[in-house]
Every structure is written in structure tokens, then in C-alpha cells.
Design a protein around this motif. Structure first.
Motif, mmCIF file in Angstrom:
data_model
loop_
_atom_site.group_PDB
_atom_site.id
_atom_site.type_symbol
_atom_site.label_atom_id
_atom_site.label_comp_id
_atom_site.label_asym_id
_atom_site.label_seq_id
_atom_site.Cartn_x
_atom_site.Cartn_y
_atom_site.Cartn_z
ATOM 1 N N LEU A 1 -6.371 5.254 4.500
ATOM 2 C CA LEU A 1 -6.094 6.255 3.468
ATOM 3 C C LEU A 1 -4.597 6.538 3.369
ATOM 4 C CD1 LEU A 1 -7.347 8.360 1.473
ATOM 5 C CD2 LEU A 1 -7.196 9.992 3.359
ATOM 6 N N LEU A 2 -3.942 6.732 4.500
ATOM 7 C CA LEU A 2 -2.523 7.096 4.488
ATOM 8 C C LEU A 2 -1.630 5.950 4.029
ATOM 9 C CD1 LEU A 2 -2.243 9.180 7.792
ATOM 10 C CD2 LEU A 2 -2.493 10.015 5.459
ATOM 11 N N ALA A 3 -2.130 4.718 4.131
ATOM 12 C CA ALA A 3 -1.340 3.576 3.670
ATOM 13 C C ALA A 3 -1.325 3.468 2.152
ATOM 14 C CB ALA A 3 -1.884 2.279 4.277
ATOM 15 N N GLY A 4 -2.219 4.184 1.475
ATOM 16 C CA GLY A 4 -2.292 4.123 0.022
ATOM 17 C C GLY A 4 -1.393 5.134 -0.654
ATOM 18 N N GLU A 5 -1.250 4.969 -1.965
ATOM 19 C CA GLU A 5 -0.469 5.899 -2.782
ATOM 20 C C GLU A 5 -1.425 6.859 -3.473
ATOM 21 O OE1 GLU A 5 2.687 6.286 -3.119
ATOM 22 O OE2 GLU A 5 3.673 4.449 -2.454
ATOM 23 N N TRP A 6 -1.358 8.144 -3.141
ATOM 24 C CA TRP A 6 -2.261 9.148 -3.712
ATOM 25 C C TRP A 6 -1.452 10.369 -4.132
ATOM 26 C CZ3 TRP A 6 -6.819 6.831 -4.074
ATOM 27 C CH2 TRP A 6 -7.172 5.886 -3.114
ATOM 28 N N ASP A 7 -1.887 10.993 -5.223
ATOM 29 C CA ASP A 7 -1.264 12.251 -5.639
ATOM 30 C C ASP A 7 -1.837 13.433 -4.870
ATOM 31 O OD1 ASP A 7 0.400 11.197 -7.826
ATOM 32 O OD2 ASP A 7 -1.530 10.710 -8.749
ATOM 33 N N ALA B 1 8.227 1.264 4.805
ATOM 34 C CA ALA B 1 8.422 2.127 5.984
ATOM 35 C C ALA B 1 7.215 3.017 6.226
ATOM 36 C CB ALA B 1 9.685 2.980 5.794
ATOM 37 N N ARG B 2 6.552 3.474 5.144
ATOM 38 C CA ARG B 2 5.409 4.359 5.317
ATOM 39 C C ARG B 2 4.267 3.645 6.039
ATOM 40 N NH1 ARG B 2 3.866 4.658 0.667
ATOM 41 N NH2 ARG B 2 1.821 3.682 0.758
ATOM 42 N N ILE B 3 3.977 2.392 5.630
ATOM 43 C CA ILE B 3 2.877 1.655 6.248
ATOM 44 C C ILE B 3 3.202 1.322 7.700
ATOM 45 C CG2 ILE B 3 1.526 -0.477 6.145
ATOM 46 C CD1 ILE B 3 1.747 -0.391 3.127
ATOM 47 N N ARG B 4 4.462 0.951 7.963
ATOM 48 C CA ARG B 4 4.847 0.695 9.366
ATOM 49 C C ARG B 4 4.643 1.947 10.212
ATOM 50 N NH1 ARG B 4 9.591 -1.296 7.120
ATOM 51 N NH2 ARG B 4 10.807 0.319 8.182
ATOM 52 N N ASP B 5 4.991 3.098 9.670
ATOM 53 C CA ASP B 5 4.838 4.361 10.393
ATOM 54 C C ASP B 5 3.361 4.657 10.668
ATOM 55 O OD1 ASP B 5 5.724 6.795 11.551
ATOM 56 O OD2 ASP B 5 5.230 7.859 9.703
ATOM 57 N N VAL B 6 2.498 4.356 9.684
ATOM 58 C CA VAL B 6 1.059 4.587 9.857
ATOM 59 C C VAL B 6 0.504 3.708 10.973
ATOM 60 C CG1 VAL B 6 -1.197 4.291 8.755
ATOM 61 C CG2 VAL B 6 0.655 5.427 7.512
ATOM 62 N N PHE B 7 0.863 2.417 10.961
ATOM 63 C CA PHE B 7 0.394 1.523 12.022
ATOM 64 C C PHE B 7 0.876 2.002 13.389
ATOM 65 C CE2 PHE B 7 -0.319 -2.072 8.910
ATOM 66 C CZ PHE B 7 -1.661 -2.227 9.219
ATOM 67 N N ASP C 1 -17.211 -6.639 9.009
ATOM 68 C CA ASP C 1 -16.763 -8.033 9.028
ATOM 69 C C ASP C 1 -15.245 -8.170 8.885
ATOM 70 O OD1 ASP C 1 -19.390 -8.909 9.266
ATOM 71 O OD2 ASP C 1 -19.692 -8.948 7.092
ATOM 72 N N ALA C 2 -14.560 -7.094 8.519
ATOM 73 C CA ALA C 2 -13.107 -7.152 8.310
ATOM 74 C C ALA C 2 -12.372 -6.873 9.620
ATOM 75 C CB ALA C 2 -12.689 -6.148 7.247
ATOM 76 N N THR C 3 -11.085 -7.210 9.642
ATOM 77 C CA THR C 3 -10.226 -6.861 10.777
ATOM 78 C C THR C 3 -9.510 -5.548 10.469
ATOM 79 O OG1 THR C 3 -8.281 -8.007 9.907
ATOM 80 C CG2 THR C 3 -9.834 -9.294 11.244
ATOM 81 N N ILE C 4 -8.811 -5.013 11.463
ATOM 82 C CA ILE C 4 -8.057 -3.775 11.257
ATOM 83 C C ILE C 4 -7.001 -3.976 10.172
ATOM 84 C CG2 ILE C 4 -6.388 -2.200 12.316
ATOM 85 C CD1 ILE C 4 -7.911 -2.475 14.928
ATOM 86 N N GLY C 5 -6.245 -5.080 10.265
ATOM 87 C CA GLY C 5 -5.191 -5.321 9.287
ATOM 88 C C GLY C 5 -5.737 -5.451 7.876
ATOM 89 N N GLU C 6 -6.847 -6.177 7.707
ATOM 90 C CA GLU C 6 -7.454 -6.343 6.381
ATOM 91 C C GLU C 6 -7.951 -5.016 5.831
ATOM 92 O OE1 GLU C 6 -9.140 -10.899 7.150
ATOM 93 O OE2 GLU C 6 -10.428 -9.139 7.434
ATOM 94 N N THR C 7 -8.484 -4.175 6.708
ATOM 95 C CA THR C 7 -9.004 -2.885 6.257
ATOM 96 C C THR C 7 -7.887 -1.976 5.770
ATOM 97 O OG1 THR C 7 -10.839 -3.033 7.826
ATOM 98 C CG2 THR C 7 -10.303 -0.849 6.969
ATOM 99 N N VAL C 8 -6.760 -1.960 6.471
ATOM 100 C CA VAL C 8 -5.695 -1.009 6.150
ATOM 101 C C VAL C 8 -4.845 -1.470 4.972
ATOM 102 C CG1 VAL C 8 -3.638 0.152 7.046
ATOM 103 C CG2 VAL C 8 -5.629 -0.147 8.521
ATOM 104 N N VAL C 9 -4.465 -2.764 4.949
ATOM 105 C CA VAL C 9 -3.534 -3.235 3.908
ATOM 106 C C VAL C 9 -4.146 -4.280 2.987
ATOM 107 C CG1 VAL C 9 -1.503 -2.734 5.297
ATOM 108 C CG2 VAL C 9 -2.559 -4.992 5.466
ATOM 109 N N GLY C 10 -5.441 -4.548 3.116
ATOM 110 C CA GLY C 10 -6.078 -5.509 2.236
ATOM 111 C C GLY C 10 -5.574 -6.920 2.479
ATOM 112 N N ASP C 11 -5.355 -7.663 1.395
ATOM 113 C CA ASP C 11 -4.931 -9.055 1.524
ATOM 114 C C ASP C 11 -3.413 -9.227 1.417
ATOM 115 O OD1 ASP C 11 -4.625 -8.411 -1.102
ATOM 116 O OD2 ASP C 11 -5.904 -10.017 -1.902
#
Length: 628
Positions: free
Chosen positions: A158-164, A123-129, A103-113
Motif C-alpha cells: 500500500l505505501l509503495a503506491g501513489e494515493w491521495d 526513494a519512497r519505495i526504497r524507504d518502504v522496503f 503464488d507471488a514473491t514479496i518483490g512482485e507483491t509490493v512493486v508488481g512487474d
């Protein structure tokens, strides 16, 4: 462990070397045991991941790679032992399941609300998109996406998030060559800026070589560590087997042949310190060239004649949509060609022109009288009618023997022997086709195609569901296949390994690539950067991949000579350090094992030498890029 410290040590039982002083530990596992009703997968393995580790996990299908990743990520509980994670460490997981919300869109799935102005400033999220979703509007519903597009969205999320720690299970599935190159660059840049860790299960050997600093091989209930990426792993595995006089002669021969390819193949694989090049050359001194091109072409002409398939000023349109324009390609006997292009560029149309299932809109296709084309497609064509039959029954319908190779190396092989060469055990001959794994069905499909004795073979994404050992076996089989070979694949390593030249479909035209895959990526990067207005008009971020061509080094003549001198000095230093490390190992082996203080001093000396080697190697690589 993980990085450049422990070479060839077997993992099993707790080992304090996996937690070295001075290196921050992220997660570890102690005495893990895992079994399923019919199989023990792991038996008391201990290992660890430290900051900066980028670890590739390889092994045969079914040996437990995904299970190991799931245990370390906390997705699967071991039957015994424990996994510990340093406080505050976060782990992001890409598994092979699909958990996206339809039910979600691509944008909602990757970056939430998040509002667009918030995530667009990252810059990282722009690069992922741009790298993964440049061809998809962000307001597209997830429910309407294909399986490959959903996979890309999951990876982008996954790559748009901050993970160790990132734990990736087959991240290159459904990615084209361009997107795989982007992903490798993104991961390297990400870890250059942070001290996280990476665990990746993949059959993409180019990706392993490009990204990983260490390799874990999963086999026979253990996990065996190797220093470096795929090329270094192959080198060490061959050396290990040689020193141990392993009874796995067939596996060793395949690895040695692959090592010969690594040293003699793509130019990028020669960028290694001189002392390692010398070691590789010593190992492959008696290994012949992977293919006898003259003999294979001669045999191909005998089977085909001089005319194969000629595409003469061919264009193809579907309605008002032009797919291919002005294609001029004369396919020669014994030619081994790889075809590149983005999804939808027209690769399938080009293949269908060669097969004859598509007719050109203009121009003509001329075929030789003796041409016999066979195609291994992405679907399991040809097996649907025999799903209930055991493998043994299928083989009984085939002729007794087939000839593979040529001249003095020609072999008469039965279908059963060929199937064994492709990794089937005798017990599996009684298994119905429907009960085989996806990889086994794929190998059986290929065998049945090869046994039709075609003289033109088209492979469309043949590496799906095959592990690295089976890919090496397939490449070995194709080396002695005498005919014209055309391959479409996103697996860069496989494409470069089995073909001698590459073409690309660029803006509806077929273009020869003397510079291979690197030239194709450079063409795509320049085309993308030249059309930002088009991308903006579509409402989608433009995909950007760094050009494979080196940036302007900007060195003067004097600076270049100075860098070349320093490079030569670094090579000499690496040779001395290699000798020093070998000598320390010998002293440790001969030292009194009860003299803990003396062993401690030797261990400290070894660690110092290994750290100095790592620093020198990094400087060597920097100088290599500067001097070209």
C-alpha cells in the motif's frame, strides 16, 4: 473538519463548516446511516476529509470504527446517505483481511512487474522496503510467510503506491517498536511533501499522538471530532465531561488519570504550548500520582520477601546458536520493567528463564522461596478447557472477594466487580466463553490470572485485541497491583505507562535503558547504519530508523538566545490568541442568530484567529526543537 478548525462539534446532519473555503476537499459523507440486524451503528452522521488532514479514529470495540473507515473508503455501502469523493482522488485501503497472492514473491507483491532499476530509483519505495521488509529477501514466496510477515507485506504494498487518501485499519498490528516508529516518521514525511489525507483506526496511542492532527471518537451512533492527537483528545474529552457534568463518572475518572500520566509521564509529551500545559495542569491539580511507588514496594516486599529472581551470569544457547550471553539481572520486589527487542532477539527465552521453563546453558537462576509467577501469554492459555462454560459459571468457582490496592485505598472486590471494571456488561455473564470477542476473552484471561494472586506477573503482548478505553482500564487496574511486573509489548504507550524502567536485548546482551524507548531506537538506528555491508550481503535492504537523538542544531550562542526570545514571544501570542478565540465564541453565542451577515463576519474573524493560531503553533514547535 479534520484539521485544527472545529473543536468539539458533534457530527450529525450536514454541516457546511466541514467544507471550509480555501481548503481543498478530498472526500465527504452526508447523513450516513448504517445498521445491522441487531444494532444501529450510525444514525445520520456527516463529516469530511480535507487536504492535509491526518485523522485518528478511536472508540470501543464494536462501536463501528472499521465500518466507518470502510464506508468512507467505498468498501461498505451505507443503508442511507452518501459518500462523495472529489474527482480524480484515489484512496488506498489497508483492511484487516488477507488478500495476498500466495503464488507471488514479496518483490512482485509490493512493486508488481517493475524492474529493480526502476523501483530502486524511487526513494519512497526504497524507504518502504528498508522500514518494513529489511529482514526478508524479496524473492521469498508469500505462501511461506507468517501472519505478521504477510501483514507487513500488505502494508508495504500500500505505501509503495501513489494515493491521495490512505485508510489504514490497525496498521501497527504485528509491527515492533522500531517499525512503528519508522511508520510514524514515514507518514509524517509523506504528508509534508503532499496534500493528501489520512484516516487511521488504531489502538496504539503513541502512534495516534505522533501522527494525527485530529481525532474522531466513535460512540453512541455518532462521530465526535477533537483537535489534535491522542493527548489533545484526552484533554478535550475530560474538559467536555467536566463542563457537561457527565454521569459517566467512571469513564471520566479513567480519562483524568490518563491525562495525569500524559502530563507527568514521558518527557516527550510535555512539548506543547504553555497555554495548553497550564490548562492541563488546572484539570489535574487534584489528581494524585498514578502509583504510590513506596506503598506498592512495601507491600510487594511483604508478599515476596527481598529475593525475587536473580539471573547470575546467565547464557542460553540452542545447539550452536547463542541466544543470550552474560545476562546479570537481579529483579527486585515491586519492580516494574519493560523488555524491548526485535522479533527473535530472545525476549521469550528471557521470560522463560524467569518462569523456570528454560534452564541456562551457563550461569544460574536463583528464585526466592515465596515467588509465585503468573504469565499472560500471546495465546489464550487457560481458557481452552472452559470454552463451553458461561462466564457466570467460571466466576462461581472462584472465592468471594479479593483485596486490591493497599492502606486506606484497599478495596474488597468480587470477581464480578473486577470483571465489570474490565468492561463486561451483566448480560455477558451468561455468554459462553467461546462466544466472547477476542478482546473479551483476553480480559477474562487476565482476570483469572490476577485472581490467582501471583506476586510476579509477566505480560507478553497484553494489549492485543483491546481498545483504548479498555487499555486505560487495564492500566488503572495494574496501578494498584502490588508485585513485580515484567512487560513485553510493542505498544510503546502501554509500555511507558505501566513500567518504570526499560531494558533491551541487544546483540544477545541485556542492556538497561535509562533513556527509555528513545534510547533503544537510537541504539537500533546506530547499529543498522554501522552494518550496511551485512545487509547488502543478505540481499535485503537495511532497515533504517532515524535516531531519536536530535540532529546537530548548529546554533551559535547569539542565534540560540534569539530563538529562545522568539519562542517566549510565540507562547505569549498563543495565550492572547486563545483568549481572543474564547471571546469570539462568547460573542457568537450572544449574537442574534437571525443576523446572518453579523454571524458571517464573526465566523470570518474566528477562522482568521484559528489560522493564525495554527501557524504560530507550527513555529512554536520548530523553535522548541531548535532550542532543545
Amino acid at each position: 473538519m479534520g484539521g485544527k478548525r472545529y473543536r468539539g462539534a458533534r457530527l450529525g446532519g450536514f454541516d457546511p463548516r466541514f467544507y471550509p473555503r480555501g481548503v481543498a476537499h478530498l472526500l465527504g459523507a452526508e447523513a450516513l446511516h448504517l445498521e445491522f440486524p441487531t444494532k444501529v451503528v450510525f444514525d445520520s452522521i456527516s463529516l469530511g476529509v480535507n487536504e492535509g488532514d491526518r485523522i485518528g479514529i478511536v472508540g470501543r470495540n464494536g462501536d463501528g470504527k472499521s465500518s466507518l473507515l470502510a464506508m468512507l473508503a467505498g468498501r461498505l455501502a451505507p443503508d442511507a446517505g452518501r459518500v462523495t469523493v472529489r474527482g480524480g482522488v484515489t484512496i488506498g485501503v489497508l483492511d484487516q483481511g488477507d488478500t495476498l497472492d500466495d503464488d507471488a514473491t514479496i518483490g512482485e507483491t509490493v512493486v508488481g512487474d517493475q524492474a529493480e532499476h526502476e523501483w530502486a530509483g524511487d526513494a519512497r519505495i526504497r524507504d518502504v522496503f528498508a522500514g518494513l521488509l529489511g529482514d526478508l529477501p524479496l524473492d521469498t514466496p508469500i505462501a511461506g510467510l507468517s501472519g505478521g510477515q504477510r501483514r507487513r507485506v500488505a502494508l508495504a504494498k500500500l505505501l509503495a503506491g501513489e494515493w491521495d487518501v490512505l485508510a489504514l485499519d490497525e496498521p501497527t498490528n504485528h509491527l515492533d517498536v522500531e517499525a512503528i516508529a519508522w511508520l510514524a516518521e514515514h507518514i509524517k514525511n509523506r504528508w509534508a511533501r503532499s496534500a493528501g489525507g489520512l484516516l487511521v483506526v488504531t489502538h496504539d496511542r503513541w502512534f495516534l499522538d505522533e501522527v494525527c492532527t485530529a481525532t474522531w471518537e466513535v460512540h453512541d451512533r455518532i462521530v465526535e471530532p477533537f483537535e489534535g492527537g491522542y493527548a489533545a483528545y484526552i484533554l478535550q474529552r475530560v474538559e467536555r465531561d467536566r463542563q457537561a457534568a457527565s454521569i459517566e463518572a467512571r469513564r471520566q475518572n479513567l480519562a483524568r488519570k490518563e491525562l495525569a500520566w500524559l502530563r507527568r509521564g514521558a518527557p516527550a509529551r510535555t512539548s506543547k504550548p504553555k497555554f495548553r500545559i497550564d490548562a492541563a495542569n488546572a484539570l489535574i491539580a487534584d489528581v494524585p500520582e498514578i502509583r504510590n511507588a513506596v506503598a506498592l514496594q512495601s507491600l510487594a516486599i511483604t508478599r515476596l520477601g527481598k529475593d525475587v529472581v536473580d539471573l547470575l551470569d546467565v547464557s542460553v544457547s540452542y545447539g550452536d546458536t547463542a541466544v543470550l550471553e552474560d545476562v546479570e539481572w537481579r529483579i527486585a520486589p515491586g519492580e516494574r520493567t519493560g523488555i524491548l527487542g526485535v522479533n527473535g532477539a530472545g525476549k521469550s527465552t528471557l521470560l522463560n528463564l524467569i518462569v523456570g521453563t528454560v534452564e541456562p546453558t551457563t550461569g544460574r537462576v536463583k528464585r526466592g522461596k515465596t515467588v509465585k509467577v503468573a504469565t499472560l501469554g500471546q495465546q489464550l492459555d487457560g481458557l481452552e478447557q472452559v470454552m463451553a462454560d458461561p462466564v457466570r459459571v467460571i466466576l462461581s468457582r472462584l472465592q468471594t472477594t479479593y483485596t486490591f490496592g493497599n492502606g486506606s485505598k484497599a478495596e474488597e472486590l468480587t470477581p464480578g466487580q473486577l470483571l465489570e471494571r474490565l468492561g463486561f456488561a451483566s448480560a455477558q455473564l451468561s455468554t459462553p466463553v467461546r462466544d466472547l470477542s477476542g478482546g473479551q476473552q483476553r480480559r477474562l484471561q487476565l482476570l483469572l490470572i490476577l485472581l490467582q494472586q501471583p506476586n510476579v506477573l509477566i505480560l507478553d503482548e497484553p494489549t492485543n485485541d483491546l481498545d483504548t478505553d479498555m487499555l486505560a482500564a487495564l492500566e488503572d487496574l495494574l496501578d494498584s497491583w502490588p508485585g513485580t511486573l515484567i512487560v513485553v509489548s510493542h505498544d510503546r504507550y502501554f509500555l511507558e505507562r505501566v513500567t518504570d524502567q526499560q531494558y533491551a536485548i541487544v546483540e544477545r546482551h541485556l542492556r538497561h535503558l535509562p533513556g527509555g524507548v528513545d534510547q533503544y531506537l537510537a541504539l537500533r538506528a546506530s547499529a543498522t547504519s554501522a552494518s550496511p555491508a551485512r545487509a547488502a550481503a543478505s540481499g535485503s535492504p537495511a532497515r533504517s530508523v532515524e535516531s531519536a537523538a536530535p540532529a546537530d542544531a548548529g546554533l551559535s550562542g547569539a542565534e540560540l538566545r534569539s530563538a529562545q526570545k522568539e519562542l517566549a514571544a510565540a507562547e505569549r501570542k498563543l495565550e492572547r490568541l486563545s483568549e481572543r478565540i474564547s471571546a469570539i465564541h462568547e460573542r457568537m453565542a450572544a449574537h442574534d442568530q437571525n443576523d446572518y451577515a453579523g454571524l458571517g463576519r464573526l465566523t470570518a474573524e474566528l477562522t482568521e484567529a484559528q489560522d493564525e493560531t495554527a501557524a504560530t503553533e507550527e513555529r512554536w514547535l520548530e523553535l522548541s526543537e531548535l532550542t532543545g
